[in-house]
Scaffold this motif. Sequence first.
Motif, mmCIF file in Angstrom:
data_model
loop_
_atom_site.group_PDB
_atom_site.id
_atom_site.type_symbol
_atom_site.label_atom_id
_atom_site.label_comp_id
_atom_site.label_asym_id
_atom_site.label_seq_id
_atom_site.Cartn_x
_atom_site.Cartn_y
_atom_site.Cartn_z
ATOM 1 N N TYR A 65 0.830 -1.202 0.000
ATOM 2 C CA TYR A 65 0.000 0.000 0.000
ATOM 3 C C TYR A 65 0.869 1.259 0.000
ATOM 4 O O TYR A 65 1.738 1.406 0.863
ATOM 5 N N PRO A 66 0.654 2.198 -0.943
ATOM 6 C CA PRO A 66 1.500 3.390 -1.033
ATOM 7 C C PRO A 66 1.426 4.297 0.189
ATOM 8 O O PRO A 66 2.366 5.048 0.443
ATOM 9 N N ASP A 67 0.331 4.229 0.939
ATOM 10 C CA ASP A 67 0.210 5.061 2.138
ATOM 11 C C ASP A 67 0.522 4.289 3.422
ATOM 12 O O ASP A 67 0.339 4.799 4.521
ATOM 13 N N GLY A 68 1.016 3.067 3.293
ATOM 14 C CA GLY A 68 1.354 2.269 4.471
ATOM 15 C C GLY A 68 2.735 2.610 4.994
ATOM 16 O O GLY A 68 3.575 3.167 4.274
ATOM 17 N N PRO A 69 3.039 2.309 6.269
ATOM 18 C CA PRO A 69 4.366 2.581 6.826
ATOM 19 C C PRO A 69 5.449 1.746 6.162
ATOM 20 O O PRO A 69 5.247 0.563 5.882
ATOM 21 N N ASP A 70 6.597 2.402 5.914
ATOM 22 C CA ASP A 70 7.718 1.714 5.283
ATOM 23 C C ASP A 70 8.699 1.212 6.341
ATOM 24 O O ASP A 70 8.405 1.224 7.542
ATOM 25 N N LEU A 71 9.874 0.797 5.892
ATOM 26 C CA LEU A 71 10.866 0.231 6.804
ATOM 27 C C LEU A 71 11.279 1.198 7.905
ATOM 28 O O LEU A 71 11.614 0.788 9.017
ATOM 29 N N SER A 72 11.267 2.478 7.603
ATOM 30 C CA SER A 72 11.689 3.477 8.587
ATOM 31 C C SER A 72 10.555 3.878 9.527
ATOM 32 O O SER A 72 10.791 4.558 10.530
ATOM 33 N N GLN A 73 9.331 3.454 9.204
ATOM 34 C CA GLN A 73 8.167 3.911 9.970
ATOM 35 C C GLN A 73 7.528 2.834 10.842
ATOM 36 O O GLN A 73 6.761 3.162 11.744
ATOM 37 N N VAL A 74 7.804 1.577 10.561
ATOM 38 C CA VAL A 74 7.266 0.513 11.412
ATOM 39 C C VAL A 74 8.072 0.490 12.709
ATOM 40 O O VAL A 74 9.298 0.355 12.673
ATOM 41 N N PRO A 75 7.432 0.615 13.863
ATOM 42 C CA PRO A 75 8.174 0.629 15.133
ATOM 43 C C PRO A 75 8.924 -0.685 15.365
ATOM 44 O O PRO A 75 8.438 -1.757 15.007
ATOM 45 N N VAL A 76 10.101 -0.582 15.936
ATOM 46 C CA VAL A 76 10.887 -1.788 16.200
ATOM 47 C C VAL A 76 10.154 -2.711 17.167
ATOM 48 O O VAL A 76 10.382 -3.930 17.180
ATOM 49 N N SER A 77 9.238 -2.165 17.952
ATOM 50 C CA SER A 77 8.457 -2.993 18.882
ATOM 51 C C SER A 77 7.559 -3.985 18.156
ATOM 52 O O SER A 77 7.093 -4.955 18.753
ATOM 53 N N LYS A 78 7.302 -3.757 16.842
ATOM 54 C CA LYS A 78 6.501 -4.680 16.053
ATOM 55 C C LYS A 78 7.357 -5.738 15.352
ATOM 56 O O LYS A 78 6.828 -6.614 14.668
ATOM 57 N N LEU A 79 8.678 -5.628 15.522
ATOM 58 C CA LEU A 79 9.594 -6.478 14.770
ATOM 59 C C LEU A 79 10.554 -7.267 15.644
ATOM 60 O O LEU A 79 11.207 -8.192 15.143
ATOM 61 N N ALA A 80 10.680 -6.906 16.898
ATOM 62 C CA ALA A 80 11.688 -7.527 17.752
ATOM 63 C C ALA A 80 11.122 -7.837 19.128
ATOM 64 O O ALA A 80 10.225 -7.154 19.615
ATOM 65 N N ASP A 81 11.674 -8.894 19.719
ATOM 66 C CA ASP A 81 11.303 -9.323 21.071
ATOM 67 C C ASP A 81 9.807 -9.595 21.188
ATOM 68 O O ASP A 81 9.172 -9.247 22.184
ATOM 69 N N LEU A 82 9.260 -10.243 20.172
ATOM 70 C CA LEU A 82 7.840 -10.587 20.160
ATOM 71 C C LEU A 82 7.641 -11.988 20.726
ATOM 72 O O LEU A 82 8.423 -12.906 20.422
ATOM 73 N N PRO A 83 6.600 -12.211 21.516
ATOM 74 C CA PRO A 83 6.292 -13.583 21.908
ATOM 75 C C PRO A 83 5.935 -14.380 20.664
ATOM 76 O O PRO A 83 5.161 -13.907 19.821
ATOM 77 N N GLY A 84 6.517 -15.557 20.525
ATOM 78 C CA GLY A 84 6.346 -16.325 19.299
ATOM 79 C C GLY A 84 5.454 -17.534 19.458
ATOM 80 O O GLY A 84 5.320 -18.096 20.549
ATOM 81 N N LEU A 85 4.846 -17.927 18.344
ATOM 82 C CA LEU A 85 4.008 -19.122 18.281
ATOM 83 C C LEU A 85 4.283 -19.811 16.958
ATOM 84 O O LEU A 85 4.153 -19.194 15.895
#
Length: 218
Positions: A65-85
């Motif tokens: 999506y052209p208006d979606g957050p890019d690599l610089s805009q997605v918070p690191v909290s959504k990418l690291a130290d996530l509980p996994g399943l």
Amino acid sequence: MIVELSHPIVDGMITYPGIPGPKLGVHLSREDSRKIYAPGTEFHIATITLAANTGTYLDTPYHRYPDGPDLSQVPVSKLADLPGLVVRAGAGREVVIDEDLDVRGRAVLIHTGWDRHFGTDAYLHGHPYLAPGSAQWLAEQGAALVGIDSLNIDDTPPRGERPAHTILLKAGIPLVEHLTGLAALPQPSEGQGFRFHAAPPMVAGMGTFPVRAYAVVP
């Protein structure tokens, strides 16, 4: 214990049909660096040219999506130290997620075993993928991230429809494709969890990039 979940990036590798392989080069060789630095001191500075969808990589909403957050805009909290399943796929290409699972706030990693074909022609055809209905359910349930150890989280027929990408990225859920090593991760029924990490560089204006994905198992 740290479990490696990424494929190495090597010169010329093919990750997806039609996407060129990376090209590795040298900006400064060790031999040339000896002319610059003091005796006994040398360095190697490499270059790499690659498509963003190379190896194990992350998709952000901007990828779709052209208006979606890019690599610089997605918070690191959504990418690291996530509980996994980890979800073990059954027989058949279409993977359906058990709707009794608690996926809210979790990185849901789909283990199909297709990574055993990575680097071969077999990897590029007939791969497992996430059922569109399960993608919708994961979005509704608030999964934090979804990953798969296959060529694509969607089926890849000629018509080019991508329902899982469309649904999940619209919901702001990042995707990680071409994972490996998921067999080593524990399931909740085994009484042990893990934390998942897959953070790329903060590149403005790009929607995808390779990651060093890994899990930390206590």
